[in-house]
Design a protein around this motif. Structure first.
Motif, PDB file in Angstrom:
ATOM      1  N   ASP A  75      -6.855   9.362   1.042  1.00  0.00           N
ATOM      2  CA  ASP A  75      -6.439   9.205   1.835  1.00  0.00           C
ATOM      3  C   ASP A  75      -7.217   9.227   3.897  1.00  0.00           C
ATOM      4  O   ASP A  75      -6.423   8.109   4.779  1.00  0.00           O
TER       5      ASP A  75
ATOM      6  N   SER B 219      -2.116   6.376   3.478  1.00  0.00           N
ATOM      7  CA  SER B 219      -1.888   7.312   2.170  1.00  0.00           C
ATOM      8  C   SER B 219      -0.513   7.058   1.518  1.00  0.00           C
ATOM      9  O   SER B 219       0.168   6.165   1.905  1.00  0.00           O
ATOM     10  N   THR B 220      -0.604   6.848   0.374  1.00  0.00           N
ATOM     11  CA  THR B 220       0.028   6.216  -0.879  1.00  0.00           C
ATOM     12  C   THR B 220       0.307   7.519  -1.985  1.00  0.00           C
ATOM     13  O   THR B 220      -1.078   8.124  -1.757  1.00  0.00           O
ATOM     14  N   LEU B 221       1.168   7.699  -2.444  1.00  0.00           N
ATOM     15  CA  LEU B 221       1.288   8.849  -3.783  1.00  0.00           C
ATOM     16  C   LEU B 221       1.736   8.256  -4.684  1.00  0.00           C
ATOM     17  O   LEU B 221       3.008   8.840  -5.045  1.00  0.00           O
ATOM     18  N   PRO B 222       1.387   7.900  -5.352  1.00  0.00           N
ATOM     19  CA  PRO B 222       2.183   7.328  -6.620  1.00  0.00           C
ATOM     20  C   PRO B 222       2.009   8.641  -7.961  1.00  0.00           C
ATOM     21  O   PRO B 222       1.250   9.779  -7.130  1.00  0.00           O
TER      22      PRO B 222
END
Length: 473
Positions: free
Chosen positions: A335, A314-317
């Motif tokens: 994700d 998971s990454t959340l820009p």
């Protein structure tokens, strides 16, 4: 292209596909073109002005079709089937028509929620444990293939194991699919090779226990072991329960790769392949695009606890932030996979399951198993051939016998026989090695294959074998 133009040309495309599938047996199974022939027949530069779509279809038939190896042909036995079906094709068309990019629940709620339903349906059809359902802490996700599923599972396992990746280890056997070694290479993790039983080619759980114990004693972290249900080479089946017991003692993530054979569990009589999965598997993968009538690509990965996977991927820009994601009430499948973007793949699997139903899917699997048994019976009755005893699914591994020949000569003649058979255009088979011996592989499962094609294939094998014998080979 206006909607009305699309309607006209869309009907032409559907008619072209229907005509192709209806006449596929008229084509040689394997393409006969030389390398570079297709490229040479195509323009070197793109058109300056648009062309009529009829020109595209004309070139498809005249230029591209000769370069197609026909995976849907009833004589295609070379690799595990890559089935397509009418409902699968139509589901894919609907996905293309909607043009959904389903990376987030918010970008199309139906894309995500249909997928959660369909993977739960499939888990039920295969008799997989409740902890793989999306109603709990785990769930399923459609991947492109089992190769992607293996990498995702490995990243989740490494996340759970923690520590320096160079101090972790992944455990596979010589029969494990090469995608596991590739996944380990991508992740930067050392690989341990576990011995296999020389007869069954199944992973030796005792040797796995020794390797894990040695690594623990050396201060390393055993991160993941892969058990295979139906290996690519011979459909060997690893002892999942025994491997799981070793993994449980040391906290090792157990991934079960059932890419080919997993879908056969729609049949109750084949559900023995799930022994040990409910108790020990942390993740499980199978490919409906191989033997379950769903056109490529459609692999499904189930995971018992999604938390380490999401933590790893998971990454959340800022540009992806939204209220639904922030609420924690939805699944964002971005994700659960390597790419960010994703197609509406659930539509084709949904279409297939609804069209065939559990009964139709079971019938398809049983037909493939029956065809394999028919071919094996013919080969076993012939003193010129031997057949590997292990053949619970749709694959038959067999080899011709060449009296008085060394193993090297035996292998060379077997490969020559295969090339002669494949050159006929009527069928296509492949080979593998068991120990030092080359064996031939016949994989049954195409919905177009009938018993008459099985008999015809055997006759072709026998005729070429006799020709080689009469020629003094």
């Amino acid at each position: 292209m206006t909607p009305e133009e699309f309607r006209v040309h869309g009907k032409q495309v559907v008619d072209w596909i229907a005509d192709y599938l209806g006449s596929i047996e008229k084509h040689p199974v394997r393409s006969r073109v030389e390398p570079g022939a297709i490229r040479a027949a195509l323009p070197a530069h793109p058109p300056e002005r648009g062309e009529p779509f009829e020109n595209v279809l004309a070139d498809l038939g005249d230029v591209l079709l000769p370069g197609i190896t026909h995976w849907q042909h009833p004589g295609f036995f070379a690799y595990f089937p890559a089935n397509s079906s009418g409902p699968g094709i139509l589901g894919d068309l609907l996905s293309s028509g909607l043009g959904v990019q389903g990376m987030l629940w918010a970008t199309s709620p139906a894309c995500t929620e249909l997928e959660t339903v369909v993977v739960d349906w499939l888990a039920e059809l295969l008799g997989l444990p409740e902890r793989f359902r999306t109603t709990g802490s785990g769930g399923g996700v459609i991947q492109g293939s089992a190769s992607e599923a293996s990498l995702v599972a490995l990243l989740a396992a490494l996340e759970r194991a923690g520590g320096d990746r160079q101090e972790c280890a992944v455990y596979v056997s010589s029969q494990t699919h090469s995608s596991l070694e590739r996944a380990a290479r991508i992740a930067g993790v050392p690989v341990r090779s576990v011995r296999v039983d020389q007869d069954s080619l199944a992973m030796d759980a005792g040797h796995l226990a020794e390797l894990v114990a040695d690594d623990v004693a050396a201060g390393l972290v055993p991160a993941m072991a892969c058990a295979t249900t139906g290996t690519t080479s011979t459909t060997a089946v690893d002892p999942v329960r025994k491997i799981g017991e070793v993994c449980a003692r040391h906290g090792v993530w157990l991934h079960v790769d059932a890419a080919y054979a997993g879908v056969s569990a729609v049949c109750p009589e084949l559900r023995w392949i799930n022994d040990g999965v409910a108790e020990y598997a942390d993740s499980y993968a199978t490919n409906p695009h191989k033997w379950l009538l769903t056109n490529f690509d459609c692999g499904v990965l189930w995971i018992a606890d999604s938390a380490p996977m999401v933590a790893a991927l998971s990454t959340l820009p800022e540009y992806l932030r939204n209220s639904a994601t922030s609420s924690g009430e939805v699944v964002d499948y971005r994700d659960w996979q390597i790419p960010l973007g994703r197609r509406f793949k659930a539509l084709k699997l949904w279409s297939v399951i609804r069209w065939y139903g559990a009964e139709g899917l079971r019938g398809h699997i049983r037909t493939g198993v029956r065809h394999a048994a028919e071919f094996a019976t013919l080969a076993e009755a012939d003193p010129g051939f031997e057949v590997r005893a292990h053949r619970p699914f749709g694959l038959v591994c067999f080899r011709p016998l060449w009296a008085g020949r060394s193993e090297v000569e035996h292998n060379a003649l077997t490969l020559e026989l295969m090339e002669r058979i494949n050159a006929s255009g009527a069928m296509y088979l492949s080979h593998t090695k068991v120990g030092d011996s080359v064996v031939l592989r016949m994989a049954f499962g195409s919905p177009a294959t009938e018993s008459r094609h099985v008999l015809s294939a055997w006759r072709r094998v026998r005729e070429e074998y006799e020709r080689m014998g009469s020629a003094g080979n």
